[in-house]
Design a protein around this motif. Structure first.
Motif, PDB file in Angstrom:
ATOM      1  N   SER A 149       0.821  -1.211   0.000  1.00  0.00           N
ATOM      2  CA  SER A 149       0.000   0.000   0.000  1.00  0.00           C
ATOM      3  C   SER A 149       0.855   1.261   0.000  1.00  0.00           C
ATOM      4  N   ILE A 150       2.074   1.160   0.555  1.00  0.00           N
ATOM      5  CA  ILE A 150       2.940   2.335   0.647  1.00  0.00           C
ATOM      6  C   ILE A 150       3.432   2.771  -0.724  1.00  0.00           C
ATOM      7  N   VAL A 151       3.813   1.782  -1.547  1.00  0.00           N
ATOM      8  CA  VAL A 151       4.343   2.084  -2.884  1.00  0.00           C
ATOM      9  C   VAL A 151       3.495   1.386  -3.938  1.00  0.00           C
ATOM     10  N   ASN A 152       3.570   1.888  -5.155  1.00  0.00           N
ATOM     11  CA  ASN A 152       2.782   1.317  -6.240  1.00  0.00           C
ATOM     12  C   ASN A 152       3.500   0.176  -6.962  1.00  0.00           C
ATOM     13  N   GLN A 153       4.767  -0.049  -6.643  1.00  0.00           N
ATOM     14  CA  GLN A 153       5.534  -1.109  -7.288  1.00  0.00           C
ATOM     15  C   GLN A 153       5.566  -2.341  -6.377  1.00  0.00           C
ATOM     16  N   PRO A 154       4.973  -3.456  -6.788  1.00  0.00           N
ATOM     17  CA  PRO A 154       4.885  -4.650  -5.938  1.00  0.00           C
ATOM     18  C   PRO A 154       6.237  -5.149  -5.448  1.00  0.00           C
ATOM     19  N   VAL A 155       7.261  -5.109  -6.309  1.00  0.00           N
ATOM     20  CA  VAL A 155       8.581  -5.615  -5.909  1.00  0.00           C
ATOM     21  C   VAL A 155       9.141  -4.777  -4.766  1.00  0.00           C
ATOM     22  N   VAL A 156       9.027  -3.461  -4.878  1.00  0.00           N
ATOM     23  CA  VAL A 156       9.511  -2.572  -3.825  1.00  0.00           C
ATOM     24  C   VAL A 156       8.700  -2.790  -2.549  1.00  0.00           C
ATOM     25  N   GLY A 157       7.389  -2.960  -2.704  1.00  0.00           N
ATOM     26  CA  GLY A 157       6.537  -3.218  -1.545  1.00  0.00           C
ATOM     27  C   GLY A 157       6.930  -4.502  -0.833  1.00  0.00           C
ATOM     28  N   LEU A 158       7.276  -5.535  -1.620  1.00  0.00           N
ATOM     29  CA  LEU A 158       7.695  -6.804  -1.019  1.00  0.00           C
ATOM     30  C   LEU A 158       9.015  -6.636  -0.278  1.00  0.00           C
ATOM     31  N   VAL A 159       9.938  -5.886  -0.861  1.00  0.00           N
ATOM     32  CA  VAL A 159      11.227  -5.637  -0.208  1.00  0.00           C
ATOM     33  C   VAL A 159      11.018  -4.920   1.131  1.00  0.00           C
ATOM     34  N   ILE A 160      10.133  -3.928   1.131  1.00  0.00           N
ATOM     35  CA  ILE A 160       9.844  -3.192   2.368  1.00  0.00           C
ATOM     36  C   ILE A 160       9.254  -4.131   3.424  1.00  0.00           C
ATOM     37  N   SER A 161       8.319  -4.961   3.007  1.00  0.00           N
ATOM     38  CA  SER A 161       7.662  -5.877   3.939  1.00  0.00           C
ATOM     39  C   SER A 161       8.642  -6.893   4.506  1.00  0.00           C
ATOM     40  N   LEU A 162       9.479  -7.471   3.635  1.00  0.00           N
ATOM     41  CA  LEU A 162      10.450  -8.452   4.100  1.00  0.00           C
ATOM     42  C   LEU A 162      11.502  -7.803   4.993  1.00  0.00           C
ATOM     43  N   ALA A 163      11.840  -6.548   4.700  1.00  0.00           N
ATOM     44  CA  ALA A 163      12.799  -5.838   5.546  1.00  0.00           C
ATOM     45  C   ALA A 163      12.224  -5.643   6.948  1.00  0.00           C
ATOM     46  N   LEU A 164      10.940  -5.303   7.024  1.00  0.00           N
ATOM     47  CA  LEU A 164      10.289  -5.115   8.323  1.00  0.00           C
ATOM     48  C   LEU A 164      10.233  -6.424   9.106  1.00  0.00           C
ATOM     49  N   THR A 165       9.794  -7.496   8.452  1.00  0.00           N
ATOM     50  CA  THR A 165       9.724  -8.791   9.142  1.00  0.00           C
ATOM     51  C   THR A 165      11.113  -9.271   9.528  1.00  0.00           C
ATOM     52  N   GLY A 166      12.089  -9.041   8.645  1.00  0.00           N
ATOM     53  CA  GLY A 166      13.458  -9.446   8.948  1.00  0.00           C
ATOM     54  C   GLY A 166      14.032  -8.696  10.127  1.00  0.00           C
ATOM     55  N   LEU A 167      13.765  -7.394  10.192  1.00  0.00           N
ATOM     56  CA  LEU A 167      14.261  -6.572  11.295  1.00  0.00           C
ATOM     57  C   LEU A 167      13.649  -7.006  12.620  1.00  0.00           C
ATOM     58  N   LEU A 168      12.333  -7.224  12.609  1.00  0.00           N
ATOM     59  CA  LEU A 168      11.658  -7.663  13.831  1.00  0.00           C
ATOM     60  C   LEU A 168      12.149  -9.044  14.253  1.00  0.00           C
TER      61      LEU A 168
END
Length: 201
Positions: A149-168
């Motif tokens: 939802s943050i970005v319109n590019q699915p690949v970038v959105g997936l990277v952001i999501s995986l970065a968040l889960t990875g950090l946590l």
């Protein structure tokens, strides 16, 4: 519009197979739901059912070969710390510990094996598995949905999501390993303090 059938089948199969990379696939499903402007509820339900079925497979393994299976998993320091934490606390706290343990490294796998090893009855294990799988699936899917939802590019959105889960996940792993080392050091100190008393007797 709903999640594509092929994506749903893939999600289910990955969730059912123990130790398969469920988290990135589910996060990707959340991103896909955001990009397609559909609810991630379908992905959550599919993942939760698949994860619970996987739990029950591991539970069955735990009933027959829990000790050796847990020993093999404990070769990695992060998993060893998670296993130690689950073993120490599951006897006292039971259900809440197995649910919370799903956020630890390999925590869902270890918790299910442990429940089988300890001979939990299915009437206790099944609701625990379903609750934990649903909460965890909701957490991962919504992180993916947020990234999409943050970005319109699915690949970038997936990277952001995986970065968040990875950090946590990394933060939880570091804290857990520190607690594991403190507990081990305390046990060594306690053993050392009692040895002179035993020797004196």
């Amino acid at each position: 519009m709903s999640i594509p059938i092929a994506a749903a089948i893939t999600m289910f199969l990955v969730a059912v197979i123990p130790l398969a990379p469920t988290e990135p696939v589910l996060a990707a499903m959340g991103v896909l739901a955001a990009s397609e402007h559909v609810s991630p509820l379908g992905a959550i339900v599919i993942a939760a059912i698949g994860c619970s079925l996987s739990d029950h497979l591991l539970y069955a393994i735990g009933r027959f070969a829990g000790g050796p299976a847990l020993t093999r998993l404990r070769r990695k320091p992060a998993v060893d710390a998670a296993t130690d934490w689950l073993i120490r606390n599951s006897t006292r706290w039971g259900v809440p510990i197995l649910i919370a343990g799903r956020w630890l490294p390999a925590g869902g796998t270890v918790g299910s094996l442990l429940a089988g090893t300890l001979r939990w009855p299915l009437k206790r294990f099944t609701p625990t598995s379903l609750t934990g799988a649903t909460l965890w699936s909701t957490y991962v899917a919504l992180l993916g949905y947020l990234g999409g939802s943050i970005v319109n590019q699915p690949v970038v959105g997936l990277v952001i999501s995986l970065a968040l889960t990875g950090l946590l996940g990394f933060t939880a792993s570091v804290l857990l390993q520190r607690a594991h080392r403190r507990h081990a050091a305390a046990e060594i100190a306690e053993t050392a303090s009692t040895e002179p008393v035993l020797a004196a007797r």
